[in-house]
Motif scaffolding. Structure first.
Motif, PDB file in Angstrom:
ATOM      1  N   ASP A 334       0.838  -1.191   0.000  1.00 43.86           N
ATOM      2  CA  ASP A 334       0.000   0.000   0.000  1.00 43.86           C
ATOM      3  C   ASP A 334       0.882   1.254   0.000  1.00 43.86           C
ATOM      4  OD1 ASP A 334      -2.000   1.824   0.163  1.00 43.86           O
ATOM      5  OD2 ASP A 334      -2.853   1.091   2.039  1.00 43.86           O
ATOM      6  N   THR A 335       0.495   2.225  -0.802  1.00 41.56           N
ATOM      7  CA  THR A 335       1.291   3.442  -0.931  1.00 41.56           C
ATOM      8  C   THR A 335       1.329   4.229   0.375  1.00 41.56           C
ATOM      9  OG1 THR A 335       0.578   3.507  -3.240  1.00 41.56           O
ATOM     10  CG2 THR A 335       1.665   5.467  -2.403  1.00 41.56           C
ATOM     11  N   SER A 336       0.329   4.040   1.234  1.00 43.15           N
ATOM     12  CA  SER A 336       0.321   4.766   2.502  1.00 43.15           C
ATOM     13  C   SER A 336       1.454   4.331   3.426  1.00 43.15           C
ATOM     14  CB  SER A 336      -1.029   4.572   3.204  1.00 43.15           C
ATOM     15  OG  SER A 336      -1.247   3.192   3.480  1.00 43.15           O
ATOM     16  N   VAL A 338       4.533   4.022   2.438  1.00 42.13           N
ATOM     17  CA  VAL A 338       5.779   4.518   1.851  1.00 42.13           C
ATOM     18  C   VAL A 338       5.875   6.015   2.122  1.00 42.13           C
ATOM     19  CG1 VAL A 338       7.135   4.757  -0.262  1.00 42.13           C
ATOM     20  CG2 VAL A 338       5.676   2.751   0.059  1.00 42.13           C
ATOM     21  N   ARG A 373       4.395   6.326  -8.519  1.00 44.70           N
ATOM     22  CA  ARG A 373       4.339   4.878  -8.300  1.00 44.70           C
ATOM     23  C   ARG A 373       3.800   4.210  -9.556  1.00 44.70           C
ATOM     24  NH1 ARG A 373       2.873   1.612  -3.722  1.00 44.70           N
ATOM     25  NH2 ARG A 373       3.798  -0.439  -4.146  1.00 44.70           N
ATOM     26  N   GLN A 375       1.860   1.609 -11.704  1.00 45.80           N
ATOM     27  CA  GLN A 375       0.672   0.805 -11.442  1.00 45.80           C
ATOM     28  C   GLN A 375       0.846  -0.641 -11.877  1.00 45.80           C
ATOM     29  OE1 GLN A 375      -2.631   2.750 -13.284  1.00 45.80           O
ATOM     30  NE2 GLN A 375      -2.628   4.483 -11.890  1.00 45.80           N
ATOM     31  N   GLY A 378       4.767  -1.531  -9.555  1.00 46.07           N
ATOM     32  CA  GLY A 378       4.817  -1.057  -8.173  1.00 46.07           C
ATOM     33  C   GLY A 378       6.078  -0.301  -7.828  1.00 46.07           C
ATOM     34  N   LEU A 380       8.829   2.618  -7.360  1.00 46.57           N
ATOM     35  CA  LEU A 380       8.756   4.031  -7.002  1.00 46.57           C
ATOM     36  C   LEU A 380       9.820   4.785  -7.794  1.00 46.57           C
ATOM     37  CD1 LEU A 380       7.514   6.211  -5.106  1.00 46.57           C
ATOM     38  CD2 LEU A 380       9.342   5.685  -3.502  1.00 46.57           C
TER      39      LEU A 380
END
Length: 476
Positions: A334-336, A338, A373, A375, A378, A380
Motif C-alpha cells: 500500500d502506498t500509505s 511509503v 508509483r 501501477q 509497483g 517508485l
C-alpha cells in the motif's frame, strides 16, 4: 482464567464450516479452561466432547446435551462425579488422572443406562479397598472398567459381596476426606507464607545499592574509599547474576516435594504462567531497547542504508539535468506505507518502517522533485532536478545540399562535362527476344537418317506448263 467463548468454539469448529448450532464433535483440550459453560446452549447436538488437560474443577452445564455419547475430562481437577444424569445417550466417560475421592458419587451414573465404558485410572478412589467390586455392583450396565472388560463371574461376585464392600468403601472415603481437608489447610497456609515472603523481600538501600554491613560501609567512607567501586557491576554482570538467581529459583521450586493435589497443580500452572509472562516482558523490553540504526553520524556524514533490501537504479540524465531513482518497492504494498524525503544531498525512503537512504552525486532541488508509483510493477520513481544548471552548446549541423552548394560553379561544370552517355537505337532494341540470343546454325544431312534440308523457295522449275498451287502439298 480462560473462558469458553463463541469465538473459541467457532475456531475449533472448522471441520463444520464454523457452524456451532449443528456441531456434533468439538475438541477443547489444552486450553487452560477452568469452567464448562455455554456448550449446552450453543451446541445441543453434540455427540463427542473433548475437554482433557484443562483446569476444570467441577462437572457442570452438560446435563442438557441429550445426544452426548462420549465425554473426555481426563487430566483435570475434578473431585466428584455429578451433573451427568441428563446425558441420556452417554456411552463412554473418561476421568483419567483426576482427583475423584468420593467413590460413592459413582451412584449418580445409575440413570445413564447406555453407559458402557468408564475410566477412573489415576484417581485416589482407585486405591480404596473394594474399588472395582463396588463400581461393578453399583453400575450393572458397565461392560468395560478402566480398559478391562467386565466378566460375568466378576459381576456376580461383586453383587454377592456388595454389602461388605460398601462398608469398606465408606470407611476409606471418610479417611480420605479427612486427609483431603488437611491438605487444603496446608496448601492455604503455604500460600499465605509465600505471599508474606514476597512482601518481606529485602529491598536495595537508599542509594539503590545492596549493603551487607552498614558499619563496614561507614568505615569505608571515613577512610576515603567508595564502596560503590566494589559493589557496582556492569549490566552484563547484573544480567548474569539475575539469570543465575532465576535458575536457582527454578531448581528450588521443582525440587521442592509436594503432594499431588488440585492446589499443587494450580500452583504449578500459575508458576509456569508467571515465567512465560516474564519471558514475554523481557523479550518486549529487548525489542524496545534495540539499537537504532545510525543514519547520520555525529560528524554530520550521511550514510547509505538499505534496510528493506530493495533493488534500485540511479540514473543521471545530463540532457534533462536531473537524477532519476527507480526503487523496486513491493508490488502489492500500500502506498500509505511509503514515505519519501528528498534532501539536497540525499534521498530517504521509509518502506513499512524500514529506512532506505542514498547519497546523491550532486545537489538537487527538493521542492522541484516528484515521486510516482508504477501501477504495473509497483516501482517508485523519484525525479530530482539538479540544483546547478549545466548549459550544453548545441552545434547546428548544416544540411548536405547547402554544403554541396558551397563548391564553385566551374568545378560543377567540369564534372558534368566529363560524363559521357551511351546511346542505343531504340528501334532495334526496343524489345528483347530471348530466342534470338543464340543463332541456330544450318545443318545438312550427315547420315542416312538425316536428309538434306530442301528449300522450296530456292527451287526453280524450268517447265513452262508448271503451276505452283498453294493448296497442293509438296512432293517429299
Amino acid at each position: 482464567m480462560v473462558h469458553i467463548t463463541e469465538d473459541l468454539v467457532r475456531r475449533r469448529a472448522e471441520h463444520n464450516n464454523c457452524e456451532i448450532f449443528s456441531l456434533e464433535e468439538i475438541s477443547l483440550h489444552q486450553q487452560e479452561i477452568e469452567k464448562i459453560q455455554h456448550l449446552d446452549k450453543w451446541c445441543k447436538d453434540l455427540k463427542i466432547l473433548y475437554l482433557q488437560n484443562n483446569l476444570i474443577p467441577k462437572i457442570e452445564n452438560v446435563g442438557k446435551l441429550k445426544k452426548l455419547e462420549y465425554l473426555n475430562l481426563a487430566l483435570n481437577n475434578i473431585e466428584k462425579i455429578e451433573n451427568l444424569e441428563g446425558c441420556e445417550s452417554l456411552q463412554k466417560l473418561d476421568l483419567t488422572v483426576n482427583f475423584v475421592g468420593e467413590l460413592s458419587s459413582v451412584e449418580s451414573l445409575r440413570n445413564n443406562i447406555h453407559l458402557q465404558e468408564l475410566f477412573l485410572v489415576g484417581n485416589p478412589c482407585t486405591e480404596f479397598k473394594g474399588y472395582r467390586p463396588f463400581v461393578l455392583a453399583t453400575l450393572p450396565q458397565l461392560k468395560w472398567l478402566d480398559g478391562k472388560e467386565v466378566e460375568r463371574t466378576e459381576r456376580i461376585q461383586a453383587l454377592q459381596d456388595f454389602p461388605v464392600v460398601k462398608q469398606l468403601v465408606k470407611e476409606e472415603e471418610k479417611s480420605y476426606l479427612v486427609r483431603r481437608m488437611k491438605e487444603k489447610e496446608t496448601a492455604q497456609r503455604k500460600l499465605e507464607e509465600k505471599e508474606k515472603k514476597r512482601q518481606n523481600e529485602k529491598k536495595p538501600g537508599f542509594d539503590g545499592r545492596w549493603y551487607t554491613d552498614i558499619n563496614n560501609t561507614i568505615n569505608d567512607r571515613e577512610n576515603g574509599r567508595d564502596s560503590s567501586n566494589c559493589i557496582s557491576m556492569d549490566p552484563v554482570q547484573q544480567e548474569n547474576v539475575k539469570i543465575a538467581s532465576n535458575d536457582d529459583e527454578d531448581q528450588e521450586f521443582w525440587e521442592e516435594p509436594c503432594a499431588f493435589t488440585p492446589e499443587s497443580r494450580l500452583e504449578t500452572h500459575k508458576y509456569i504462567e508467571e515465567k512465560r509472562k516474564a519471558r514475554e516482558i523481557k523479550r518486549e523490553s529487548k525489542e524496545t531497547l534495540k539499537k537504532t540504526r545510525t543514519l547520520i553520524t555525529a560528524e554530520g556524514r550521511v550514510l547509505n542504508v538499505n534496510e528493506p533490501k530493495l533493488d534500485f537504479i540511479l540514473k543521471d540524465e545530463e540532457h534533462n539535468n536531473q537524477f532519476i531513482l527507480d526503487l523496486a518497492v513491493y508490488r502489492y504494498l500500500d502506498t500509505s506505507l511509503v514515505d519519501v524525503d528528498v534532501q539536497p544531498t540525499f534521498v530517504r525512503v521509509i518502506v513499512k518502517g524500514k529506512v532506505f537512504q542514498l547519497i546523491l552525486p550532486a545537489e538537487v532541488k527538493p521542492d522541484s522533485s516528484s515521486a510516482q508509483r508504477s501501477q504495473t510493477t509497483g516501482h517508485l520513481v523519484i525525479t530530482m532536478p539538479k540544483a546547478g544548471e549545466v548549459l550544453h552548446c548545441k552545434q547546428e549541423m548544416k544540411p548536405a545540399r547547402e554544403l554541396s552548394s558551397t563548391k564553385p560553379q566551374t568545378a560543377i561544370r567540369r564534372t558534368t562535362e566529363t560524363f559521357e552517355k551511351l546511346e542505343v537505337d531504340p528501334s532495334k532494341y526496343s524489345k528483347i527476344e530471348l530466342a534470338n540470343i543464340v543463332k541456330e546454325k544450318k545443318t545438312y544431312g550427315q547420315g542416312p537418317l538425316r536428309l538434306q534440308q530442301f528449300n522450296s523457295k530456292e527451287v526453280k522449275c524450268n517447265s513452262e506448263d508448271f503451276s505452283d498451287d498453294p493448296d497442293v502439298p509438296p512432293l517429299m
